[in-house]
Write a protein that holds these residues in place. Structure first.
Motif, PDB file in Angstrom:
ATOM      1  N   GLY A 155       0.798  -1.220   0.000  1.00 28.56           N
ATOM      2  CA  GLY A 155       0.000   0.000   0.000  1.00 28.56           C
ATOM      3  C   GLY A 155       0.832   1.272   0.000  1.00 28.56           C
ATOM      4  N   VAL A 156       2.062   1.196  -0.498  1.00 31.24           N
ATOM      5  CA  VAL A 156       2.959   2.341  -0.546  1.00 31.24           C
ATOM      6  C   VAL A 156       2.835   3.012  -1.905  1.00 31.24           C
ATOM      7  N   ASN A 157       2.911   4.350  -1.922  1.00 36.71           N
ATOM      8  CA  ASN A 157       2.862   5.088  -3.175  1.00 36.71           C
ATOM      9  C   ASN A 157       3.761   6.309  -3.043  1.00 36.71           C
ATOM     10  N   THR A 158       4.876   6.349  -3.791  1.00 38.47           N
ATOM     11  CA  THR A 158       5.786   7.489  -3.746  1.00 38.47           C
ATOM     12  C   THR A 158       5.560   8.420  -4.926  1.00 38.47           C
ATOM     13  N   CYS A 159       4.598   8.120  -5.757  1.00 35.91           N
ATOM     14  CA  CYS A 159       4.287   8.935  -6.922  1.00 35.91           C
ATOM     15  C   CYS A 159       3.413  10.107  -6.480  1.00 35.91           C
ATOM     16  N   PRO A 160       3.773  11.337  -6.878  1.00 32.65           N
ATOM     17  CA  PRO A 160       2.997  12.496  -6.430  1.00 32.65           C
ATOM     18  C   PRO A 160       1.683  12.704  -7.173  1.00 32.65           C
ATOM     19  N   MET A 161       1.294  11.799  -8.056  1.00 36.27           N
ATOM     20  CA  MET A 161       0.057  11.944  -8.805  1.00 36.27           C
ATOM     21  C   MET A 161      -1.145  11.824  -7.868  1.00 36.27           C
ATOM     22  N   LYS A 162      -2.226  12.500  -8.205  1.00 32.86           N
ATOM     23  CA  LYS A 162      -3.439  12.431  -7.406  1.00 32.86           C
ATOM     24  C   LYS A 162      -4.060  11.040  -7.518  1.00 32.86           C
ATOM     25  N   LYS A 163      -4.567  10.535  -6.402  1.00 36.53           N
ATOM     26  CA  LYS A 163      -5.273   9.263  -6.419  1.00 36.53           C
ATOM     27  C   LYS A 163      -6.694   9.503  -6.894  1.00 36.53           C
TER      28      LYS A 163
END
Length: 64
Positions: free
Chosen positions: A55-63
């Protein structure tokens, strides 16, 4: 597949993968240095299956 690897994370993965594979090809280190293919591929693709499981996300894109 949604991107879950941010830009700095991608750069670090690609550099680490290239270094490990270069060491493996030159015969320096152990056969385990061929594991460098994993960070190289995940960095180029921008998606990490382990990040998805954790459940990790280092991408700055909006969910969405």
């Amino acid at each position: 597949m949604k991107s879950n690897v941010g830009s700095m994370d991608k750069i670090l993965r690609i550099v680490a993968g290239i270094v490990l594979l270069a060491l493996a090809i030159m015969g320096i280190g152990t056969p385990w240095t061929y594991i460098g293919i994993v960070p190289l591929v995940t960095g180029v693709m921008g998606w990490c299956p382990a990040y998805t499981l954790l459940g990790v996300n280092t991408c700055p894109m909006k969910k969405q």
